[in-house]
Motif scaffolding. Structure first.
Motif, PDB file in Angstrom:
ATOM      1  N   SER A 195     -14.784  -8.556   3.430  1.00 16.14           N
ATOM      2  CA  SER A 195     -13.503  -8.199   2.807  1.00 16.14           C
ATOM      3  C   SER A 195     -13.414  -8.742   1.387  1.00 16.14           C
ATOM      4  O   SER A 195     -12.862  -8.084   0.495  1.00 16.14           O
ATOM      5  N   ILE A 222     -15.594  -6.404  -0.772  1.00 18.03           N
ATOM      6  CA  ILE A 222     -14.915  -5.121  -1.022  1.00 18.03           C
ATOM      7  C   ILE A 222     -13.814  -5.310  -2.047  1.00 18.03           C
ATOM      8  O   ILE A 222     -13.659  -4.508  -2.976  1.00 18.03           O
ATOM      9  N   LEU A 223     -13.025  -6.374  -1.883  1.00 22.34           N
ATOM     10  CA  LEU A 223     -11.953  -6.657  -2.829  1.00 22.34           C
ATOM     11  C   LEU A 223     -12.513  -6.896  -4.241  1.00 22.34           C
ATOM     12  O   LEU A 223     -11.980  -6.380  -5.218  1.00 22.34           O
ATOM     13  N   PHE A 227      -2.176  -1.523  -4.827  1.00 17.16           N
ATOM     14  CA  PHE A 227      -3.240  -1.496  -3.819  1.00 17.16           C
ATOM     15  C   PHE A 227      -4.041  -2.798  -3.830  1.00 17.16           C
ATOM     16  O   PHE A 227      -4.364  -3.350  -2.775  1.00 17.16           O
ATOM     17  N   ILE A 228      -4.356  -3.288  -4.997  1.00 11.53           N
ATOM     18  CA  ILE A 228      -5.102  -4.546  -5.116  1.00 11.53           C
ATOM     19  C   ILE A 228      -4.269  -5.701  -4.573  1.00 11.53           C
ATOM     20  O   ILE A 228      -4.785  -6.562  -3.846  1.00 11.53           O
ATOM     21  N   LEU A 284      -2.732   1.292  -8.589  1.00  8.36           N
ATOM     22  CA  LEU A 284      -3.915   0.493  -8.273  1.00  8.36           C
ATOM     23  C   LEU A 284      -3.570  -0.991  -8.209  1.00  8.36           C
ATOM     24  O   LEU A 284      -4.095  -1.722  -7.358  1.00  8.36           O
ATOM     25  N   ASP A 315      -4.424  -5.646  -0.887  1.00  7.41           N
ATOM     26  CA  ASP A 315      -5.715  -6.136  -0.398  1.00  7.41           C
ATOM     27  C   ASP A 315      -5.815  -7.649  -0.522  1.00  7.41           C
ATOM     28  O   ASP A 315      -6.371  -8.313   0.358  1.00  7.41           O
ATOM     29  N   ASN A 327       0.821  -1.211   0.000  1.00  5.32           N
ATOM     30  CA  ASN A 327       0.000   0.000   0.000  1.00  5.32           C
ATOM     31  C   ASN A 327       0.854   1.259   0.000  1.00  5.32           C
ATOM     32  O   ASN A 327       0.522   2.245  -0.675  1.00  5.32           O
ATOM     33  N   ILE A 368     -13.520  -3.592  -5.768  1.00  2.57           N
ATOM     34  CA  ILE A 368     -12.349  -2.798  -6.180  1.00  2.57           C
ATOM     35  C   ILE A 368     -11.807  -3.327  -7.503  1.00  2.57           C
ATOM     36  O   ILE A 368     -11.478  -2.559  -8.402  1.00  2.57           O
ATOM     37  N   VAL A 369     -11.708  -4.635  -7.614  1.00  5.67           N
ATOM     38  CA  VAL A 369     -11.144  -5.225  -8.825  1.00  5.67           C
ATOM     39  C   VAL A 369     -12.039  -4.952 -10.027  1.00  5.67           C
ATOM     40  O   VAL A 369     -11.559  -4.638 -11.114  1.00  5.67           O
TER      41      VAL A 369
END
Length: 92
Positions: A83, A86-87, A67-68, A64, A71, A16, A90-91
């Protein structure tokens, strides 16, 4: 097991941080290129704006990815439905 959790948490944190640094670096580079373009009063400003936008976008996409990855690594130790949802969002 605590050592494994610490390694995973630290790895996620580092990923991150790398993503944040890439984002900041891309913004700084793009900002200075924009200022250079504005000061020089270039006639092909639209093309230069497009090139700057594409360069900034490439930095943001790279960040990104980090960040992915962070996660995903963090989800390894806490695989709750929330979680994972959310993941997945995001993807997508």
């Amino acid at each position: 097991m605590d050592i494994f959790h610490n390694i995973i948490n630290n790895t996620s944190f580092v990923l991150n941080i790398i993503g944040a640094l890439i984002t900041i670096w891309g913004i700084v580079i793009s900002f200075f290129e924009f200022l250079k373009k504005e000061i020089s009063k270039s006639k092909d400003a639209i093309q230069l704006n497009e090139a700057i936008r594409i360069k900034l976008g490439s930095y943001l996409v790279l960040a990104l990815e980090f960040f992915i990855a962070g996660d995903i690594v963090k989800t390894i130790i806490t695989p709750t439905w929330q979680s994972l949802g959310i993941l997945g969002a995001i993807v997508v």
